[in-house]
Design an enzyme around this catalytic site. Structure first.
Site, PDB file in Angstrom:
ATOM      1  N   SER A 245      78.186  25.561  34.320  1.00 56.22           N
ATOM      2  CA  SER A 245      77.424  26.162  33.225  1.00 56.22           C
ATOM      3  C   SER A 245      75.918  26.061  33.454  1.00 56.22           C
ATOM      4  O   SER A 245      75.397  25.025  33.871  1.00 56.22           O
ATOM      5  CB  SER A 245      77.779  25.487  31.898  1.00 56.22           C
ATOM      6  OG  SER A 245      76.973  26.006  30.858  1.00 56.22           O
TER       7      SER A 245
ATOM      8  N   THR B  72      82.822  27.414  25.273  1.00 54.31           N
ATOM      9  CA  THR B  72      83.122  28.441  26.261  1.00 54.31           C
ATOM     10  C   THR B  72      84.594  28.391  26.634  1.00 54.31           C
ATOM     11  O   THR B  72      85.392  27.704  25.994  1.00 54.31           O
ATOM     12  CB  THR B  72      82.177  28.310  27.479  1.00 54.31           C
ATOM     13  OG1 THR B  72      82.349  29.436  28.330  1.00 54.31           O
ATOM     14  CG2 THR B  72      82.418  27.023  28.254  1.00 54.31           C
TER      15      THR B  72
ATOM     16  N   LYS C 127      87.254  29.074  22.682  1.00 50.07           N
ATOM     17  CA  LYS C 127      86.618  29.780  21.565  1.00 50.07           C
ATOM     18  C   LYS C 127      87.563  30.095  20.401  1.00 50.07           C
ATOM     19  O   LYS C 127      87.207  29.860  19.241  1.00 50.07           O
ATOM     20  CB  LYS C 127      85.932  31.051  22.067  1.00 50.07           C
ATOM     21  CG  LYS C 127      84.774  30.779  23.020  1.00 50.07           C
ATOM     22  CD  LYS C 127      84.187  32.066  23.567  1.00 50.07           C
ATOM     23  CE  LYS C 127      83.152  31.793  24.644  1.00 50.07           C
ATOM     24  NZ  LYS C 127      82.548  33.039  25.161  1.00 50.07           N
TER      25      LYS C 127
ATOM     26  N   ASN D 278      81.780  30.608  19.312  1.00 46.56           N
ATOM     27  CA  ASN D 278      81.153  30.058  20.516  1.00 46.56           C
ATOM     28  C   ASN D 278      79.934  29.201  20.207  1.00 46.56           C
ATOM     29  O   ASN D 278      79.346  28.617  21.107  1.00 46.56           O
ATOM     30  CB  ASN D 278      80.756  31.180  21.488  1.00 46.56           C
ATOM     31  CG  ASN D 278      79.526  31.931  21.022  1.00 46.56           C
ATOM     32  OD1 ASN D 278      79.480  32.412  19.888  1.00 46.56           O
ATOM     33  ND2 ASN D 278      78.517  32.033  21.874  1.00 46.56           N
TER      34      ASN D 278
ATOM     35  N   ASP E 184      78.135  35.596  20.810  1.00 44.86           N
ATOM     36  CA  ASP E 184      78.485  36.521  21.893  1.00 44.86           C
ATOM     37  C   ASP E 184      78.490  37.963  21.399  1.00 44.86           C
ATOM     38  O   ASP E 184      78.015  38.878  22.084  1.00 44.86           O
ATOM     39  CB  ASP E 184      79.882  36.205  22.443  1.00 44.86           C
ATOM     40  CG  ASP E 184      79.926  34.985  23.335  1.00 44.86           C
ATOM     41  OD1 ASP E 184      78.897  34.647  23.938  1.00 44.86           O
ATOM     42  OD2 ASP E 184      81.008  34.370  23.433  1.00 44.86           O
TER      43      ASP E 184
ATOM     44  N   ALA F  89      91.453  39.907  26.758  1.00 45.82           N
ATOM     45  CA  ALA F  89      91.783  39.787  25.338  1.00 45.82           C
ATOM     46  C   ALA F  89      91.518  38.384  24.809  1.00 45.82           C
ATOM     47  O   ALA F  89      92.008  38.023  23.746  1.00 45.82           O
ATOM     48  CB  ALA F  89      93.249  40.166  25.105  1.00 45.82           C
TER      49      ALA F  89
ATOM     50  N   ALA G 259      85.867  35.867  24.727  1.00 43.90           N
ATOM     51  CA  ALA G 259      84.746  36.731  25.103  1.00 43.90           C
ATOM     52  C   ALA G 259      85.095  38.196  24.876  1.00 43.90           C
ATOM     53  O   ALA G 259      84.271  38.985  24.389  1.00 43.90           O
ATOM     54  CB  ALA G 259      84.364  36.496  26.560  1.00 43.90           C
TER      55      ALA G 259
ATOM     56  N   PHE H 238      80.868  39.672  31.675  1.00 41.37           N
ATOM     57  CA  PHE H 238      80.584  38.401  31.012  1.00 41.37           C
ATOM     58  C   PHE H 238      80.352  37.272  32.011  1.00 41.37           C
ATOM     59  O   PHE H 238      79.663  36.303  31.712  1.00 41.37           O
ATOM     60  CB  PHE H 238      81.745  38.012  30.090  1.00 41.37           C
ATOM     61  CG  PHE H 238      81.505  38.320  28.649  1.00 41.37           C
ATOM     62  CD1 PHE H 238      80.887  37.410  27.820  1.00 41.37           C
ATOM     63  CD2 PHE H 238      81.914  39.528  28.114  1.00 41.37           C
ATOM     64  CE1 PHE H 238      80.660  37.690  26.482  1.00 41.37           C
ATOM     65  CE2 PHE H 238      81.702  39.824  26.778  1.00 41.37           C
ATOM     66  CZ  PHE H 238      81.073  38.897  25.959  1.00 41.37           C
TER      67      PHE H 238
ATOM     68  N   GLY I 253      76.080  39.006  33.331  1.00 39.13           N
ATOM     69  CA  GLY I 253      76.483  37.818  32.594  1.00 39.13           C
ATOM     70  C   GLY I 253      75.301  36.946  32.230  1.00 39.13           C
ATOM     71  O   GLY I 253      75.298  36.291  31.182  1.00 39.13           O
TER      72      GLY I 253
END
EC number: 1.1.1.25
Length: 278
Positions: A19, A66, A70, A91, A106, A130, A133, A221, A242
């Protein structure tokens, strides 16, 4: 300097070592003189419930959430903002006396970036994925008035996303698409969004190779030099990276936590500095 009064913030995920949020948020705190520190917190899926309870008990003031937490995080919050409620994923968490208040940054981040990229009302959009995000991206695309098709390896997950969002946003034009027809769906779309974790460190799998055009908008993303991003750039498509999504959603989270406008340019420079040091 870290003291006994330094406020604690962090990002919860699995994996999370990759991250870039710590560099970005700590740069924002430093720029505005906020006495706070932001750290990465690796949490396995089966430990998310106790991790959020523990972070609250330890006095964390806010968290980002993340992959893959989520949707579960949203269900663990005692209150959700309207977007997180519609999306079914949170998020960004803000500490309250009673627990966590959940937000989804997001979704508005995607909406503003896609709108700036020229996504037009009535245009055809393809969303791949799905999960949390993808749900945020779906909300953004519906709000922009696109004709949305959702494709996921698990067909039921795509159908469930469509059902949930249709119930939350009356009049939304969206339907599940066959993942086996992904290449044809991408070719027919003016907007293509990757809402999967393909390309993220620690996540296996690949998407079928997609061919893009210069008149398309592509949002990925996943940050970094992904196969999808390279293909979009090679075709001359308008790429929303992203990194752009990360900075915009992070800026919105910063404001939720601190009540101050985020120094978005400083946050972006912190990401660029890390990339340049690699």
């Amino acid at each position: 300097m870290i003291t006994g009064r330094t406020a604690l913030y962090g990002v919860v995920g699995h994996p999370v070592a990759h991250s870039r949020s710590p560099e970005m948020q700590n740069a924002a705190f430093a720029r505005l003189g906020v006495d706070a520190i932001y750290v990465a917190l690796p949490v396995a899926p089966e430990r998310i419930d106790e991790a959020l309870r523990g972070a609250h008990a330890l006095g964390f003031q806010g968290l980002n959430v993340t992959v893959p937490h989520k949707p579960r995080a949203a269900s663990l919050c005692h209150a959700l903002d309207p977007v997180a409620t519609a999306v079914g994923a949170a998020n960004t968490l803000r500490r309250t006396r009673d627990g966590w208040e959940g937000f989804n940054t997001d979704a508005p981040a995607c909406r503003s970036l896609l709108e700036a990229a020229g996504v037009a009302r009535g245009s055809r959009a393809l969303l791949v994925g799905a999960g949390g995000a993808a749900r945020a991206a779906a909300w953004a695309l519906v709000q922009l008035g696109t004709e949305l098709r959702v494709a996921a390896r698990r067909e039921e997950a795509a159908a469930e996303l469509c059902r949930d969002l249709a119930a939350a946003v009356p009049g939304a034009d969206l339907a599940a698409a066959d993942f086996e027809d992904l290449e044809a769906e991408a070719d027919a779309a003016a907007v293509v969004v990757n809402g999967t974790s393909v390309g993220l460190p620690g996540h296996e799998g690949r998407l079928p190779p997609l061919r893009f055009r210069a008149d398309q908008v592509v949002l990925d993303f996943v940050y970094g030099d992904t196969d999808l991003a390279r293909a979009a750039r090679a075709a001359g498509a308008r790429l929303v990276s992203g990194e752009q999504v990360l900075v915009r959603q992070g800026a919105l989270a910063f404001t939720i936590w601190t009540g101050q406008p985020a120094p978005e340019a400083d946050m972006a420079r912190a990401l660029e500095a890390r990339e340049g040091a690699r």
